[in-house]
Enzyme design. Sequence first.
Site, PDB file in Angstrom:
ATOM      1  CG  ASP A  88       7.837 -63.841  46.343  1.00  0.00           C
ATOM      2  OD1 ASP A  88       7.191 -63.315  45.420  1.00  0.00           O
ATOM      3  OD2 ASP A  88       7.896 -65.071  46.503  1.00  0.00           O
TER       4      ASP A  88
ATOM      5  NE  ARG B  63       4.472 -65.109  33.373  1.00  0.00           N
ATOM      6  CZ  ARG B  63       4.094 -64.313  34.381  1.00  0.00           C
ATOM      7  NH1 ARG B  63       3.310 -63.262  34.169  1.00  0.00           N
ATOM      8  NH2 ARG B  63       4.502 -64.528  35.618  1.00  0.00           N
TER       9      ARG B  63
ATOM     10  CB  SER C 130       6.557 -60.772  39.843  1.00  0.00           C
ATOM     11  OG  SER C 130       5.283 -61.274  40.154  1.00  0.00           O
TER      12      SER C 130
ATOM     13  N   GLY D 223       0.947 -59.731  34.052  1.00  0.00           N
ATOM     14  CA  GLY D 223      -0.253 -60.334  34.624  1.00  0.00           C
ATOM     15  C   GLY D 223      -1.319 -59.287  34.923  1.00  0.00           C
TER      16      GLY D 223
ATOM     17  NE  ARG E 271     -14.575 -62.376  31.701  1.00  0.00           N
ATOM     18  CZ  ARG E 271     -15.017 -63.269  32.590  1.00  0.00           C
ATOM     19  NH1 ARG E 271     -14.428 -63.430  33.733  1.00  0.00           N
ATOM     20  NH2 ARG E 271     -16.049 -64.001  32.313  1.00  0.00           N
TER      21      ARG E 271
ATOM     22  NE  ARG F  36       3.652 -54.602  37.344  1.00  0.00           N
ATOM     23  CZ  ARG F  36       4.346 -53.753  38.098  1.00  0.00           C
ATOM     24  NH1 ARG F  36       5.232 -52.951  37.545  1.00  0.00           N
ATOM     25  NH2 ARG F  36       4.159 -53.703  39.393  1.00  0.00           N
TER      26      ARG F  36
ATOM     27  NE  ARG G  49       6.135 -54.722  43.952  1.00  0.00           N
ATOM     28  CZ  ARG G  49       5.661 -54.741  45.197  1.00  0.00           C
ATOM     29  NH1 ARG G  49       6.125 -55.600  46.067  1.00  0.00           N
ATOM     30  NH2 ARG G  49       4.728 -53.910  45.573  1.00  0.00           N
TER      31      ARG G  49
HETATM   32  N1  HPA Z   1       4.547 -68.227  43.749  1.00  0.00           N
HETATM   33  C1  HPA Z   1       3.942 -68.215  42.578  1.00  0.00           C
HETATM   34  N2  HPA Z   1       3.970 -67.189  41.750  1.00  0.00           N
HETATM   35  C2  HPA Z   1       4.647 -66.101  42.127  1.00  0.00           C
HETATM   36  C3  HPA Z   1       5.308 -66.044  43.339  1.00  0.00           C
HETATM   37  C4  HPA Z   1       5.261 -67.172  44.195  1.00  0.00           C
HETATM   38  O1  HPA Z   1       5.841 -67.182  45.289  1.00  0.00           O
HETATM   39  N3  HPA Z   1       5.896 -64.829  43.428  1.00  0.00           N
HETATM   40  C5  HPA Z   1       5.587 -64.169  42.306  1.00  0.00           C
HETATM   41  N4  HPA Z   1       4.835 -64.932  41.508  1.00  0.00           N
END
Ligand code: HPA
Length: 236
Positions: A207, A89, A92, A22, A45, A26, A220
Amino acid sequence: MATPHIEVNDKELFAKTVLMPGDPLRAEFIAKTYLTDVVKINNVRNMFGFTGYYKGKKVTVMGSGMGMPSIGIYSYELFNVYDVDNIIRIGSCGSYSPKINIYDVIIASSAYSESSYAKVAYDYDENILNANEELNNALNVSAKKLGFSVFNEIIHSSDVFYRAHGNVFTDVRDRFGCVAVEMESFALFANARYLNKRAACILTVSDSLVTHEVTSSEERQKSFNKMMEIALDAAI
Ligand code: HPA
């Protein structure tokens, strides 16, 4: 041949396989850490893209931005204008399941979404779209070869990051079997299907919506490295 969002004029500057985190920074980190003979190919951009070589094979890494509208634009242009065949892709996600912990790695077998993206773009009625099986097989073979364990599960592709308190995720989890949430793969899979190309998604859990744990930046990075090595190995 430049597009409104990508300033590249020569298709040859893109590899046939593109890894898409994303975050464009990175993408830069991956290119600098893992690739040789790197050329920066996009700045529009600040959505940086880099083409280089991994173990002698050409690979492109480019940011997708956050959310389905953003990855929808970039992946469409890569597939349709630049003749890219495969997009993986690398992102995370947040865990929905007590069985999936932070730092775990998930290969998305498919993505459920309540998004209208596929309906609006292609008149697809499905709310679950699949990743490409061959790419997923390649990711699993690479993970095994590298000795990393991975989950193969359905994930939730959401348009929404922040929700009203009490608006819980367990409904989506329990109805569709989604073990984690991210915000891009449904649009990527829709584009791949429409354009007859291949897409996959490999995710690191950053998370947990169950335990509310979050990752430390050092850990991470380590677990992201694991995911990137799997994706790079599969890309070649
Ligand atoms: N929500 C949506 N997208 C995400 C999250 C989340 O908690 N964590 C990492 N990408």
